[in-house]
Structure formats: structure tokens, C-alpha cells
Design a protein around this motif. Structure first.
Motif, mmCIF file in Angstrom:
data_model
loop_
_atom_site.group_PDB
_atom_site.id
_atom_site.type_symbol
_atom_site.label_atom_id
_atom_site.label_comp_id
_atom_site.label_asym_id
_atom_site.label_seq_id
_atom_site.Cartn_x
_atom_site.Cartn_y
_atom_site.Cartn_z
ATOM 1 N N ASP A 562 0.841 -1.204 0.000
ATOM 2 C CA ASP A 562 0.000 0.000 0.000
ATOM 3 C C ASP A 562 0.875 1.253 0.000
ATOM 4 N N MET A 563 1.888 1.216 0.842
ATOM 5 C CA MET A 563 2.762 2.396 0.967
ATOM 6 C C MET A 563 3.531 2.653 -0.318
ATOM 7 N N LEU A 564 3.980 1.568 -0.959
ATOM 8 C CA LEU A 564 4.684 1.723 -2.235
ATOM 9 C C LEU A 564 3.793 2.420 -3.252
ATOM 10 N N ASN A 565 2.532 1.937 -3.320
ATOM 11 C CA ASN A 565 1.604 2.516 -4.291
ATOM 12 C C ASN A 565 1.294 3.968 -3.967
ATOM 13 N N GLU A 566 1.124 4.206 -2.655
ATOM 14 C CA GLU A 566 0.788 5.563 -2.228
ATOM 15 C C GLU A 566 1.928 6.533 -2.559
ATOM 16 N N LEU A 567 3.115 6.057 -2.349
ATOM 17 C CA LEU A 567 4.272 6.929 -2.518
ATOM 18 C C LEU A 567 4.720 7.064 -3.966
ATOM 19 N N HIS A 568 4.725 5.948 -4.697
ATOM 20 C CA HIS A 568 5.431 5.968 -5.982
ATOM 21 C C HIS A 568 4.601 5.637 -7.221
ATOM 22 N N SER A 569 3.306 5.249 -7.039
ATOM 23 C CA SER A 569 2.568 4.787 -8.226
ATOM 24 C C SER A 569 2.314 5.932 -9.211
ATOM 25 N N ARG A 570 2.038 7.129 -8.680
ATOM 26 C CA ARG A 570 1.794 8.268 -9.582
ATOM 27 C C ARG A 570 3.032 8.519 -10.457
ATOM 28 N N SER A 571 4.177 8.422 -9.827
ATOM 29 C CA SER A 571 5.424 8.633 -10.575
ATOM 30 C C SER A 571 5.596 7.547 -11.624
ATOM 31 N N ALA A 572 5.183 6.344 -11.267
ATOM 32 C CA ALA A 572 5.330 5.224 -12.204
ATOM 33 C C ALA A 572 4.447 5.447 -13.419
ATOM 34 N N ILE A 573 3.183 5.842 -13.165
ATOM 35 C CA ILE A 573 2.249 6.092 -14.280
ATOM 36 C C ILE A 573 2.783 7.230 -15.146
ATOM 37 N N LYS A 574 3.292 8.286 -14.446
ATOM 38 C CA LYS A 574 3.813 9.449 -15.178
ATOM 39 C C LYS A 574 4.974 9.018 -16.085
ATOM 40 N N ALA A 575 5.830 8.181 -15.534
ATOM 41 C CA ALA A 575 6.994 7.730 -16.301
ATOM 42 C C ALA A 575 6.539 6.911 -17.512
ATOM 43 N N LEU A 576 5.535 6.067 -17.297
ATOM 44 C CA LEU A 576 5.047 5.236 -18.407
ATOM 45 C C LEU A 576 4.456 6.123 -19.507
ATOM 46 N N ASN A 577 3.748 7.171 -19.097
ATOM 47 C CA ASN A 577 3.201 8.124 -20.081
ATOM 48 C C ASN A 577 4.332 8.787 -20.852
ATOM 49 N N GLU A 578 5.372 9.158 -20.152
ATOM 50 C CA GLU A 578 6.490 9.834 -20.801
ATOM 51 C C GLU A 578 7.205 8.900 -21.768
ATOM 52 N N ILE A 579 7.266 7.639 -21.389
ATOM 53 C CA ILE A 579 7.901 6.658 -22.285
ATOM 54 C C ILE A 579 7.078 6.519 -23.561
ATOM 55 N N GLU A 580 5.753 6.549 -23.389
ATOM 56 C CA GLU A 580 4.866 6.503 -24.566
ATOM 57 C C GLU A 580 5.140 7.701 -25.473
ATOM 58 N N ALA A 581 5.275 8.842 -24.854
ATOM 59 C CA ALA A 581 5.551 10.055 -25.637
ATOM 60 C C ALA A 581 6.892 9.941 -26.358
ATOM 61 N N TRP A 582 7.858 9.362 -25.673
ATOM 62 C CA TRP A 582 9.186 9.168 -26.291
ATOM 63 C C TRP A 582 9.076 8.272 -27.529
ATOM 64 N N GLY A 583 8.143 7.287 -27.450
ATOM 65 C CA GLY A 583 7.949 6.379 -28.576
ATOM 66 C C GLY A 583 7.611 7.139 -29.851
ATOM 67 N N VAL A 584 7.018 8.337 -29.708
ATOM 68 C CA VAL A 584 6.678 9.159 -30.866
ATOM 69 C C VAL A 584 7.837 10.071 -31.240
ATOM 70 N N THR A 585 8.391 10.737 -30.220
ATOM 71 C CA THR A 585 9.432 11.748 -30.505
ATOM 72 C C THR A 585 10.801 11.129 -30.747
ATOM 73 N N LYS A 586 11.034 9.931 -30.151
ATOM 74 C CA LYS A 586 12.345 9.265 -30.236
ATOM 75 C C LYS A 586 13.457 10.220 -29.789
#
Lengths: 704, 303
Positions: A562-586
Motif C-alpha cells: 500500500d505504501m509503495l503505491n501511495e508513494l510511488h505509483s503516480r510517478s510510475a504512471i507518469k513515467a510510463l506516459n512519458e515513455i509513450e511520448a518518447w515512442g513518438v518523438t524518439k
């Protein structure tokens, strides 16, 4: 007017040391500033409680530098006739002159040490970083005593010599030579026995704790000689008393020499030829001791005679060089030359002494009725770590059980049987423990005793019958603790510990031992263990302890997820979104990492670890992007979970090189739950990406 | 009173002071003269308790000086080679002296600094040899010590400063009954300063006397008679030396001046004159009388 102290003269010397005192104090404050900055930078971190050695570092340097510098400055007038005449014409007795000078020098040193100590403790207090205040107090007391020792030794040299060169060499010899010879003797003893004797415990003379200022000589401990010296035990009161008495003795000797010193000796060697020759003998010895070691350890090279003669010749050259620098006279050097034989004799004596000491120590035989009991001295595990780190074992149980005496008859019988010299040949048994044996008559004996497996297990079993020992083995560390849980900040770590402690009390004794890491065998091979790390102190003793956080403690583990998710899940989702964006911009200035761990009942298994670095030289290296997009989509859409039996842990790390300061959000973790179908798809995608990536990587490297 | 009895000091094989005896009364200026290596500086260092005697003793008012802080507090020594703390000035040195000398007077220090017109805040390292000597003198006199020992007192001082130092010494001796012991290579320098004079040679005092006695008890007579005469004509007078050129004789006479004059005038001389002797001359004749082959040594002193 006191015969032993002159207030006016004391004030005068103190005044003379004002500038060097302030400069050295200022340098010490710089060191403090570095420590303070470091402490503030690590304010949110949990790290091991500093050991005595860590805390003593700046002090020891200060004591060495100022002890030599201040004493030489205060007695600088002894090296020139006109200066010496002036001081000796003053209405101050020599004894008062000596003690007033020593007190002035020591006062400056004490001001530096205590000033630094108070501010250092304040820094720790303000930052709340791990610190053992009681141990620190012991270190400070040790350093005050060490100051007395250094000033005493340097004063002896100043009183004996009348030139700066001899003063400097003489001081180093008075201060270090006794400890150096004892350390060499320790090395010899250690080298010729099979590890049965714990050399530093053979006598207090071999224990570096008993000469604080000489303890840095333990750097001589090299690999095979790992048993020679332990870190200084700064909390050892008897060592403090010993060093203080030794220091006072040095001062008494220095005072007598100073009072007896002829005024007209300024600018010449005050003690005539004696001191110079002793110093030259010491200078000539080290290489002869190397030769002694070669002979002793039966390690002579093929051209032994040549090497031996070469070592003797070089030693002789050192001896003569020293003599000629001191005397500036070829005739006097010629007269000194026969004294080189004393260097050879002293080296030979050390070699013979080491053999005799080993023979004598190993001849000890004890009957069970001669033994009152035994104490454990470091566990085997910590002895193992000693070899590589030089550190004492600091597991909570090891540290806290050091003072427990085991007195049962069976244990005493085993110890008595194995302590005699025959057990040396049993060194291949593999099961050994280091013990302090409390004898009915005579002082305690320290030995490493080698046991058969049956005997070893029997002793373990018997020890567990000791109530206090068993209690310490199973209890959660009770001292002042600092907690660090993987991937959690200090606040969440402390919150988790509350849950952990409650749940820990409900575990069986076996399980309490089992959740300890890294010693629980079934988890030993795992690379991924989420753990609770405890650094703490109990009185002057520092310790550490590590526990695994996994399914064996369900409540703790669920709370952890629970604590891991509370602390770091938003960052994880954000990072995954950014990786998706990188897939376009390279974008070539970006690197990222995705790691997936699978949870199985036996612990974590690293399922996948993917790293994309910035790659400006490749035109289109990203053939795996479609699979990556699909994988990210599954991970993003999976629900967060605290299901301890069925989850994946996803780590993300996204970094844009154009950003100067790294954001905390760049690092993300989340515990997610996938359906069986999604899990299968994820496995396929991971394999597909790996395949493309590795092919591409191979092509890339082959192009070079 | 300073008493020196059978004092011996050796440096390795060299004997600097060899069984020396002397006594220096309170309230006088005692001068010591001697060639290099005569033992003057060593004697002063022994008196001031810097060196430990190998034999014999040095006492001040019955108490030994070596390792006796109470006695050393009553004496101050200004050596030939001066010592000042590195990069210090007079004020800093005064602090040092006031830390250890119980009778050090800051007031007197200020007075003396103004008398010598030295800058008390200037770095002593920048001072000339004479100025350094003045600085040392100021510090020593500010200690108000009962015994003041000066080695090569006037070394480097210009005539004005020499007189100033002499006057200050007189003042201390007169007003406080201080005792000063001073050494010099120059007899002329000591002649008008000291009450007593000692000549040191090869570690011993070979001659010691009060200056007034020396000057009044020894004088030169120039006399001429009609007709021939020789030395035997003056057999009733104690002569240390007799020389005759033509009818004029020169006599160095020891004794009462009036009585000598009366005796010679009774002989009806055609020329009679009594001339004073310089201290150098007195020393030469006294040494000759004692049988020392000393003329060379003394020439060295005088020069």
C-alpha cells in the motif's frame, strides 16, 4: 610560586600558540562544515550509526598534527643557544616550565577537541542523523587522553634532542616504535600459528585498544594477518586508564629529562650519543624485520642469501644516513656503525620472542573444572567479514550477547577438550568459534577453538538454553533504532515498523530467526529482497539488523505494498506516459528503465529488466516500440493492489539529460495485479521486445 | 651579595670556568673584563642560574641560583646575543616579562620606552643592533630586579645611548641599591661606570679591585735630579716600575700619594710631577707586579 606550575609562564606559552591554535581550530571547523553539509544532505537518509573509528577520524588527525606542531613550537627555543639561555634565565623552575608548557599545549588541543565535539554532536542532534552519543563521548575522552600521550612523547624527544631533525624523528620513534614493534611481533605470532590464538587478546600489549594513538598502525594488518588487530574499542575503560597511565608516565619521563637537560645542549644532541644511537637503531630495524618475517614464515625466495644481504645492506645505509645527518661528522658516524649490530640483534630477538610466545600460549591445557564458563567473541560470520572489511561484526545478537557467560558442564567440557594445542591440527574441521574462557585461576584466555560438527551444534543447543541469550536471539532490537525500509521514506518506514513490530511478536521463535536477512538460508540466493534495515545502538554498542518484508509477515507486507503505491505509483504512471511520448518523438536525450518483478511465495523473481539509453548514432533503433506501447498500456491499466500473493512490482526510471536536477518523480514503483490473460500477454511482449532489442544491440556492436 | 665559590664549568673537554672565587657586594656596579673565551659570559650564565655548575657554587644572599625561581625573580640577565619572540614588538615582550617577573613595572616600562624614544609597537625584527640592545635594556630595567646582569652592555650603542644606559644603571644602584654586574671587552668603557673591576683570564679572576683604590693607590711620578742617580735612590718607595731617560725618571708608585710626595720632595728634585694613570696602565702594571705575562692580553682588552 609553585614548583610544578607557573601561571604566568603557562599564559605566555598559551599566548604564543594563539596563531597556530586558531589556524588548526579553523581547519577543524572546516572539517566540521563538511560533516555538517553532508549530514544536512543526508537528513532524510538512514545509514549505519557511525562507529568509533568513523567518529575518531578527524580527531586523530587533529591530535597528531597539533600534538607535534604545538609541542615543537612551544619547545622551539630548545634548539638554539640564545633562545634557550633566555628561557632558562627566567624565574621559572624547569619542572614548572615543563608542566606549564604541556598544559598550555594541551589546553589548545582540548579546546579544539571539545569545541569540535560539541558542534559535531549538535549537528547530529539538529539533523537527527544516526549517532551514538555515548560512544561519541567515549571517543572524545579517548582523544583527550591521546593528546596527553602525543604531547608526552614529543616532549621526551624535545628534551632529549637539541635539533629539529632529531626532535622530529625522535618524537615519531618514541610515539610509534613501541607499538610498531608490538604490532610486528603480533604479525609474527599470527603468521606462525593456525589461527588458534587471537593475537590481540593474548595480552593487552598486543591489543591496539590499549594504545589509542598507536592503533592506526593496525593498517599493517594485511589479508592473511587479519586477526592481528581489531578496531579500537573506544568504550574500553581499562584501555583508557592504561593509555592515561602510559601517557602520564611519558610526561613524568619527559619532565625528568627536561629538568636534567643541560641548558648548553641547545643546538646539539642533548642526550649526547645515546638518543641518537637508539634512534638510528630504530631506523635500521624495519627492513631487518621484513627479513625476520621471511625467515619466520619459511617464505625465503630462491636467492635468499642475496635478498638477505640486500635487506641488511639497505638497513645499514638507512642507519648510516640517519647518523650522518644527525652528527654531520664522518668520524662520529664511523663510531656509530657497530651499533647497527643492535638493530640486527633486536630484530632477531623479536623473531625468537614470537616463537616462544606461540609455544607458551599453545601449551595451555585446561580441565573442565578449571573453567568457570565461556563468552562468545564475535560470531563466525562476523569473523568471516573481518577478513575483507576489517570491521567487527555488528549484528544485534552478536553485539548484545558478548557479555553472556555460558557455564554449563557440557559446554565447559567441550571447551576444555578443544582448547589444548592438539586442536590446532583440527583446524580443517570448519566449525570454529571464538571464545573468551573465564578461568577459575588466572586471567581470561581468548581462543579460536575448532570443533566437530556435533560439538558445534551441541554448543549452539546449549547456548539456547541460556534464557538471556535466547531472549536476545529472538527479540526485536531494543536500543535506539533508526529504520530504513526499501523504497520508503523515513516517515513511511517508521509507520511500517510499527506494524512490523506488532506482527513480529506473533511469530514463532523459528520464524523470528527465519525472517532475519541475509542469514536465512532459503532466501540467501535471492537477488530481490525487500527488507527492513535497522541501525541502532545500545549504550556504547552499535548494531545492525535486517529483516525481510515478504509474505511470511502478511500484515506488514500488505501495508508495505500500500505504501509503495501511495508513494510511488503516480510517478510510475507518469513515467510510463512519458515513455509513450518518447515512442513518438524518439528523443535522443532521454533514457529510461522498466523493471518488473514477479512475486512468488519463495520471494521475488526479477522477470524483466529493460533499459533504453540515449542513442544518437542510430537512425531507427526503436523497432520494438509497438510491443512496448502495448506492454505499457497493460501495465497502466492494471489495478494497484496489496494482494501479497498475487502481484507484480513495476519499477520505472525516466531521465531527460537536459534536466540539470533530477526530479523525485523520475523514479516510480507500483504493485499491480494482472488477469491471467494479461499476464500471458505481458510475458509474450517482454520476450518479443527482448528479441528485437538484443538483435539490434548485437548489430549495433558489430558495426564497430 | 653574590658569592661565587670554587666555581667550575666545563663544556666537554673545555674548562670555561676553573675554580673561580669572587664576591660581589650589594649596591655596586661590578665590571668584568676579559678576552674572548675568558669566561665572562659563562660566569654570568652561571650566576643567573642558566647553567648548572660542575663544581663549586653560586649563591645570592646565601641561596643557590640554579633552579631557584625565587632567587631568579630577583635578577635579570641581558645576554650578549639577544632573544626576542619571533615577530614581536616591545609591548608583546613586556607581556612576556610581566608574566614571569613579579616586580615588573609597566609604568617604568612606559617611562623607559619614552626615554629611549623607541616605538613599542614596531616589530623588533626591524630594529638595528643598537635599538635591539636598547629594547633589551628597557625590558630588563623594567623588571626592577635586585641584580642586573649585562653581558657586553654597551655593544652596539651610540655614545648618547651609552651614557643614558649608564645613568639609568647609576640611578637603579643609587635609588634601589640594586647590584649590576656588567662585562665588556673595553676597560675604558667600564672605567667610569664600575665600582669594582675584575679581570678574567682562562676561566679565572686574576685581578679584582675597587676602581677608586686602583686609581688612587697607583700613580706615576716624573722626577729629575742634578747629578747621576739610579733606582736605589727610591728604595724607600714601593715602585712597580722604574725607567730613566737622561736625568728624568718615570716611576709607577703604589702607596699614599702625599707621603710619597713628601719623601721625594725631601730629596730636592729639580723636576717633580705626579700624573694620574689610566685604568689600562694600572692594569698593566698590576699584572706585571703579579708576574703575569699579560701585556699582550691587555693590549687586546684595551684595543
Amino acid at each position: 610560586m609553585n614548583k610544578f606550575f607557573h601561571k604566568g609562564f603557562f599564559k605566555e606559552i598559551f599566548r604564543q600558540l594563539l596563531v597556530p591554535g586558531l589556524i588548526c581550530g579553523g581547519l577543524l571547523m572546516l572539517v566540521l562544515a563538511v560533516i555538517a553539509l553532508d549530514s544536512f544532505a543526508r537528513i532524510a537518509d538512514v545509514f549505519p550509526v557511525p562507529t568509533g573509528k568513523n567518529m575518531a577520524g578527524p580527531f586523530i588527525l587533529f591530535v597528531y598534527v597539533t600534538g607535534f606542531l604545538f609541542t615543537f613550537l612551544a619547545y622551539g627555543w630548545l634548539n638554539k643557544r640564545s633562545n634557550s639561555d633566555f628561557y632558562h634565565s627566567l624565574p621559572v623552575t624547569r619542572s614548572a616550565m615543563y608542566f606549564s608548557t604541556s598544559c598550555a599545549v594541551l589546553l589548545w588541543m582540548f579546546i579544539g577537541i571539545l569545541g569540535f565535539a560539541v558542534l559535531r554532536a549538535l549537528v547530529s542532534l539538529v539533523t537527527g542523523t544516526p549517532f551514538n552519543y555515548l560512544l561519541f563521548l567515549c571517543v572524545v575522552i579517548n582523544m583527550l587522553i591521546a593528546s596527553v600521550e602525543v604531547v608526552g612523547a614529543v616532549s621526551i624527544s624535545c628534551a632529549l634532542s637539541g635539533t629539529r631533525f632529531l626532535s622530529l624523528f625522535g618524537a615519531a620513534i618514541v610515539l610509534f616504535m613501541p607499538r610498531l614493534l608490538l604490532t610486528v611481533l603480533s604479525l609474527f605470532i599470527d603468521g606462525i600459528q593456525n589461527g588458534t590464538l587471537i593475537v590481540s587478546k593474548l595480552s593487552f600489549l598486543f591489543d591496539p585498544s590499549y594504545n589509542i594513538i598507536g592503533s592506526p598502525l593496525s593498517w599493517m594488518r594485511l589479508g592473511m594477518f587479519n586477526m592481528i588487530a581489531t578496531d579500537v574499542d573506544y568504550a574500553n575503560v581499562s584501555a583508557m586508564v592504561y593509555t592515561l597511565c602510559y601517557s602520564l608516565l611519558l610526561h613524568a619521563a619527559a619532565c625528568v629529562l627536561f629538568v636534567k637537560r643541560r641548558s648548553e645542549a641547545a643546538g646539539t644532541n642533548a642526550a649526547g650519543n645515546g638518543f641518537r644511537r637508539i634512534a638510528a637503531i630504530c631506523i635500521g630495524m624495519p627492513l631487518l624485520l621484513v627479513l625476520g618475517a621471511l625467515i619466520l614464515f619459511d617464505n625465503l625466495p630462491p636467492n635468499a642469501a642475496f635478498v638477505g644481504l640486500l635487506l641488511i645492506a639497505i638497513s645499514f645505509v638507512f642507519f648510516c644516513l640517519f647518523s650522518i645527518i644527525c652528527t654531520k661528522s664522518g668520524r662520529k658516524t664511523l663510531r656509530d656503525m657497530p651499533w647497527f649490530l643492535v638493530s640486527i640483534g633486536a630484530a632477531a630477538l623479536l623473531v625468537l620472542a614470537s616463537r616462544w610466545i606461540v609455544r607458551y600460549a599453545q601449551s595451555l591445557e585446561l580441565a573442565p573444572e578449571d573453567i568457570k564458563g565461556y563468552y562468545l567473541v564475535d560470531s563466525e560470520d562476523t569473523a568471516y567479514y573481518d577478513i575483507y572489511t576489517g570491521a567487527r561484526g555488528d549484528d544485534y545478537t552478536d553485539v548484545l550477547t558478548e557479555d553472556i557467560k555460558f557455564t554449563d558442564e557440557e559446554s565447559r567440557r567441550i571447551i576444555a577438550e578443544r582448547i589444548d594445542s592438539d586442536s590446532v591440527s583440527a583446524s580443517n574441521a570448519g566449525n570454529s568459534i571464538r571464545v573468551r574462557v573465564d578461568r577459575k585461576h588466572g586471567c581470561d584466555v581468548y581462543r579460536r577453538i575448532f570443533l566437530s560438527t556435533r560439538e558445534y551444534n551441541k554448543l549452539v543447543e546449549l547456548r539456547m538454553l541460556n534464557e538471556r541469550y535466547a531472549e536476545i536471539c529472538y527479540e526485536f532490537p531494543k536500543g535506539v533504532n533508526y529504520y530504513a525500509v526499501d523504497n520508503l521514506n523515513m516517515h513511511y518506514s517508521n509507520e511500517l515498523v510499527k506494524i512490523f513490530k506488532d506482527e513480529y511478536e506473533t511469530l514463532s521463535d523459528e520464524m523470528k530467526v527465519s525472517v532475519r536477512t541475509p542469514y536465512s538460508p532459503e532466501y540467501y540466493d535471492q537477488s530481490e529482497i525487500h527488507s527492513l534495515l535497522i541501525y541502532g545502538c545500545d549504550g556504547v554498542k552499535n548494531y545492525s539488523r535486517s529483516y525481510a518484508i515478504d509474505a511470511r509477515m502478511p500484515r506488514t507486507y500488505a501495508a508495505y505494498l500500500d505504501m509503495l503505491n501511495e508513494l510511488h505509483s503516480r510517478s510510475a504512471i507518469k513515467a510510463l506516459n512519458e515513455i509513450e511520448a518518447w515512442g513518438v518523438t524518439k528523443d535522443e536525450n532521454v533514457s529510461f528503465d522498466i523493471r518488473i518483478e514477479g512475486n512468488e511465495l519463495s520471494g521475488y523473481v526479477s522477470l524483466w529488466d529493460f533499459y533504453q539509453g540515449s542513442d544518437p548514432n542510430s537512425d531507427d533503433p526503436h523497432e520494438y516500440v509497438p510491443e512496448l506501447f502495448e506492454l505499457i498500456s497493460i501495465l497502466k491499466n492494471a489495478g494497484l493492489t496489496n494482494d501479497i500473493e498475487d502481484h507484480l512490482i513495476v519499477y520505472t526510471n525516466y531521465y531527460d539529460y537536459r534536466e540539470v536536477i533530477r526530479s523525485a518523480d523520475d523514479f516510480g514503483i507500483m504493485a499491480i495485479k494482472l488477469s491471467d490473460e494479461d499476464m500471458d500477454r505481458v510475458r509474450e511482449l517482454m520476450a518479443a521486445i527482448d528479441a528485437k532489442y538484443h538483435v539490434q544491440e548485437t548489430e549495433y556492436w558489430e558495426s564497430y | 651579595m653574590i658569592s661565587v665559590n670554587g666555581l667550575t664549568k666545563r663544556f666537554d673537554s673545555f674548562t670555561a670556568i676553573d675554580g673561580l672565587n669572587c664576591s660581589i657586594p650589594e649596591g655596586c656596579i661590578y665590571g668584568m673584563v676579559g678576552s674572548n673565551g675568558a669566561g665572562k659570559s659563562t660566569l654570568l650564565r652561571l650566576i643567573s642560574g642558566i647553567y648548572k655548575p660542575d663544581a663549586g657554587s653560586v649563591t645570592i644572599d646565601g641561596e643557590k641560583t640554579y633552579e631557584n625561581a625565587a632567587v631568579k625573580d630577583r635578577l635579570v640577565f641581558v645576554p650578549d646575543e639577544l632573544y626576542f619572540l619571533p615577530r614581536s614588538n616591545l609591548v608583546r615582550m613586556a607581556k612576556l616579562y610581566s608574566s614571569v617577573y613579579s616586580k615588573f613595572s609597566t609604568e617604568r616600562f612606559r617611562e623607559l620606552v619614552s626615554t629611549f624614544r623607541l616605538d613599542p609597537t614596531a616589530n623588533l625584527g626591524t630594529f638595528s643592533k643598537g635599538m635591539r640592545r636598547q629594547a633589551a635594556t628597557i625590558l630588563a630595567l623594567s623588571c626592577n630586579a635586585d641584580y642586573i646582569l649585562f653581558d657586553e652592555t654597551f655593544d652596539g650603542l651610540d655614545p648618547v645611548m651609552r651614557n643614558l644606559v649608564k645613568n639609568l644603571l647609576y640611578d637603579d644602584v643609587m635609588s634601589r641599591r640594586a647590584t649590576a654586574v656588567i662585562t665588556s671587552h673595553s676597560l675604558r668603557e667600564l672605567e667610569d661606570t664600575c665600582d669594582q673591576l675584575a679581570l678574567l683570564h682562562k676561566g679565572g679572576i686574576i685581578f679584582e679591585s675597587e676602581i677608586d683604590d686602583l686609581k688612587t693607590s697607583l700613580f706615576k711620578v716624573q722626577v729629575a735630579f742634578e747629578g747621576d742617580y739610579d733606582r736605589s735612590k727610591f728604595s724607600s718607595i714601593e715602585m712597580l716600575s722604574f725607567s730613566k731617560k737622561g736625568s728624568v725618571s718615570s716611576l709607577i708608585v703604589r702607596g699614599d700619594r702625599d707621603q710619597t710626595e713628601a719623601t721625594i720632595r725631601a730629596m730636592k728634585p729639580i723636576l717633580f710631577e705626579i700624573l694620574p694613570l689610566s685604568l689600562e696602565e694600572v692594569f698593566v702594571y698590576e699584572m706585571d707586579a703579579l708576574g703575569y705575562e699579560f701585556s699582550d692580553v691587555l693590549k687586546q682588552e684595551v684595543n
